[in-house]
Design an enzyme around this catalytic site. Structure first.
Site, PDB file in Angstrom:
ATOM      1  N   CYS A 417       0.819  -1.204   0.000  1.00 35.26           N
ATOM      2  CA  CYS A 417       0.000   0.000   0.000  1.00 35.26           C
ATOM      3  C   CYS A 417       0.869   1.277   0.000  1.00 35.26           C
ATOM      4  CB  CYS A 417      -0.999  -0.044   1.146  1.00 35.26           C
ATOM      5  SG  CYS A 417      -2.435   0.980   0.809  1.00 35.26           S
ATOM      6  N   HIS A 543      -3.642  -5.128   0.474  1.00 34.01           N
ATOM      7  CA  HIS A 543      -3.036  -5.589   1.731  1.00 34.01           C
ATOM      8  C   HIS A 543      -2.967  -7.109   1.746  1.00 34.01           C
ATOM      9  CE1 HIS A 543      -2.677  -1.776   3.943  1.00 34.01           C
ATOM     10  NE2 HIS A 543      -3.657  -1.403   3.138  1.00 34.01           N
ATOM     11  N   GLU A 545      -1.384  -8.943   3.621  1.00 34.77           N
ATOM     12  CA  GLU A 545      -1.266  -9.542   4.956  1.00 34.77           C
ATOM     13  C   GLU A 545      -2.587 -10.102   5.487  1.00 34.77           C
ATOM     14  OE1 GLU A 545      -1.053  -6.326   4.201  1.00 34.77           O
ATOM     15  OE2 GLU A 545      -1.531  -4.980   5.839  1.00 34.77           O
TER      16      GLU A 545
HETATM   17  N1  GLN Z   1      -2.071   6.695   2.593  1.00 30.11           N
HETATM   18  C1  GLN Z   1      -2.197   5.903   1.413  1.00 30.11           C
HETATM   19  C2  GLN Z   1      -3.573   6.024   0.792  1.00 30.11           C
HETATM   20  O1  GLN Z   1      -4.483   6.458   1.427  1.00 30.11           O
HETATM   21  C3  GLN Z   1      -1.862   4.459   1.695  1.00 30.11           C
HETATM   22  C4  GLN Z   1      -2.846   3.797   2.605  1.00 30.11           C
HETATM   23  C5  GLN Z   1      -2.347   2.519   3.237  1.00 30.11           C
HETATM   24  O2  GLN Z   1      -1.146   2.269   3.286  1.00 30.11           O
HETATM   25  N2  GLN Z   1      -3.259   1.722   3.764  1.00 30.11           N
HETATM   26  O3  GLN Z   1      -3.771   5.667  -0.343  1.00 30.11           O
END
Ligand code: GLN
Length: 572
Positions: A417, A543, A545
């Protein structure tokens, strides 16, 4: 609309409930005990699931700071849940819905909405019975919808907290209405050892059971956390003072791996006790692969050293699913894992480091808060670097340097992310000549917004539940690293973000060697990047994970650790 229409799930003795309450203090591992109890029942052939109650007023966990409350666990349906829901999924191998995370905020919202809709016309709406009815309704509706034999409900917080009182009252009522054989209370407490003699102290347990009784709940089972197995003497004492049979005082001592806790409980006759109390046939769990998988965490040999560079390292729970996903992948490889959680701000000073000239990195003392500036070259001592999710400017420059350093030093890199987005920023700046490339999250006026606000986010006015959330289908391009990692041309993975790669820059990045090998929404959003010439340089917008399970690690985690262990085979 009337009350009966909204609260329609009545008592059904086919659905049994096990309630876990917490005593003494927080952080005793109630989530693991709830998950392990549920696992034992699942292995015994029952349909079982877990629900987490969190007595805070937030509607969900999405607006809370991970360093205060731990990670926000995202479900397939886009729920932003308490991190314990992650434990339930990992132990039970299920994908749960947002309804499995219940907060005071959600309950009150449902009651207030019902009141506005006229469901209680003419009545004074009160905590008892209206709020407690709403709590019971939520719990029963899940048991009915999912046709569960057992619903294990974990009540967050510690007995005695004001905010959990309505929930405990609702659970008490459920016992009254559902009958003794359909409800069971497990109270989790602690037997600390203070002196060198090593005597396990039972007083905190006695007091917390008294507190529970004061609100009308007599526990059926006491799950007592302790470092070493509970001594017969301590067990006897607890049994006597708490009025719980000795067989129902279960020692929850430290196990070499959390996945061995179901065995710890089973060995002490936990199943027998539940069967007797709930009037069901005694049964025995069919362990299948579970025991072998659980012990693989303890028997692993040879260490892999991984640096996790992120913004929320002060509380390891902020990245709890990342930790578990790494540990699943390592155990699968037969390796133990050493994770060093490193604050990204420590790599923040841009002047310290120039791309492709890392030999010239200088050290300087006295960075912010008197912290030592960490040289990027320190990262060379690790087998691999992982950058997890994050939000906002603080520490972001540090991450950009780390992502870029991993690239030019050929150190295996896995970005998730934020770790995906900032790898793009670093690549834009240092490999494509876009000196001021940035994400508009970090610099709204950047001349080269290689990562930008998603168009539909421009109309989002609320902070809560307004990101791109939950599971989306991702298409994986043929003949890519991603394809060999996943062994498939499509996957579903969970998301939580507002920003994304700005496709206007695709060509420039691709001619310089970064491939976008996975996309979603008909090619609208880029989901996976890779640098094929690198040992392992892979980052994902989703994600990974949240999809990892013991014995079945998420493929990208597995591939990353294989690369970290020196293997040249990427495929699973
Ligand atoms: N801050 C980034 C976004 O909003 C990444 C978000 C995250 O890592 N969950 O896209």
């Amino acid at each position: 609309m009337n009350h009966d229409v909204i609260f329609k799930h009545k008592i059904n003795s086919a659905h049994k409930f096990i309630f876990l309450t917490g005593g003494v203090m927080s952080g005793l591992g109630k989530g693991v005990i709830a998950s392990s109890t549920a696992k034992l029942l699942q292995l015994s052939g029952f349909r079982v699931s877990c629900i987490k109650i969190d007595p805070y007023v937030n509607y969900d966990a999405g607006t809370m700071n991970p360093t205060a409350h731990g990670e926000v666990f995202v479900t397939d349906d886009g729920g932003e849940c308490d991190m314990d829901v992650g434990n339930y999924e990992r132990f039970l191998g299920l994908s749960l819905t947002r309804n499995h995370s219940l907060t005071t905020g959600r309950i009150y919202a449902s009651v207030i909405n019902a009141e506005r809709a006229g469901a209680y016309l003419g009545q004074c709406v009160q905590i008892i019975p209206h709020v407690t009815d709403a709590i019971k309704e939520q719990l029963r509706s899940i048991a009915t919808k999912e046709d569960l034999d057992f619903t294990v409900v974990e009540c967050g917080g510690t007995v005695g907290d004001i905010e959990s009182l309505p929930f405990l009252e609702a659970l008490r009522q459920m016992e009254l209405e559902g009958g003794k054989y359909n409800t069971l209370f497990i109270h989790v407490t602690l037997a600390p050892v203070l002196d060198v003699v090593g005597e396990q102290k039972t007083k905190p347990t006695q007091h917390s059971v008294q507190e529970l009784r004061r609100i009308g709940i007599q526990p059926d089972i006491l799950a007592v956390r302790c470092n070493n197995p509970l001594t017969p003497e301590a067990r006897r004492k607890i049994s006597l003072f708490a009025s719980v049979e000795e067989a129902c005082v279960i020692s929850c001592h430290d196990a070499p791996s959390i996945y061995m806790v179901p065995e710890v409980l089973a060995k002490q006759g936990m199943i027998k006790v539940i069967a007797k109390k709930m009037r069901i046939k005694n049964y025995s769990p069919q362990w299948g692969e579970w025991k072998r998988t659980a012990s693989s965490f303890a028997s692993a040999k040879g260490r892999l050293r991984i640096a996790v560079v992120g913004k929320y390292v002060t509380l390891p729970d902020s990245y709890v699913s990342v930790y578990h996903a790494l540990s699943h992948a390592a155990a699968h490889l037969g390796r133990k894992i050493d994770i060093e959680w490193i604050e990204s701000e420590k790599f923040e000073n841009g002047q310290m480091y120039q791309a492709n000239m890392e030999q010239k990195v200088e050290t300087r003392n006295g960075l912010k808060n008197g912290e030592q500036f960490k040289e990027l070259s320190y990262l060379r001592t690790f087998d691999g670097i992982l950058v997890p999710g994050g939000f906002g400017k603080r520490g972001s420059e540090g991450i950009i340097h780390v992502a870029n350093y991993a690239r030019i030093q050929n150190i295996p890199y896995f970005g998730i992310c934020f770790g995906f987005q900032l790898a793009i920023v670093g690549f834009g700046r240092y490999a494509c000549g876009l000196e001021r490339a940035n994400s508009t999250e970090l610099d709204p006026d950047t001349v080269d917004p290689v990562v930008d606000f998603m168009p539909d986010q421009k109309t989002a006015h609320n902070a809560g539940a307004s990101m791109r959330l939950g599971s989306h289908r991702i298409t994986i391009l043929p003949d890519t690293v991603a394809e060999s990692v996943y062994g498939s041309n499509w996957i579903y993975r969970r998301h939580r973000h507002r920003y994304e790669f700005n496709k206007k820059y695709s060509r420039l990045l691709e001619v310089n060697g970064m491939i976008f090998s996975g996309h979603s929404d008909s090619g609208q959003r880029m989901e996976i990047l890779e640098i094929p010439a690198h040992k392992f340089y892979c980052a994902v917008q989703y994600h990974s994970e949240f999809n990892s399970r013991p014995g079945n690690p998420e493929q990208c985690f597995a591939a990353f650790l294989r690369a970290c262990s020196g293997s040249t085979t990427i495929a699973n």
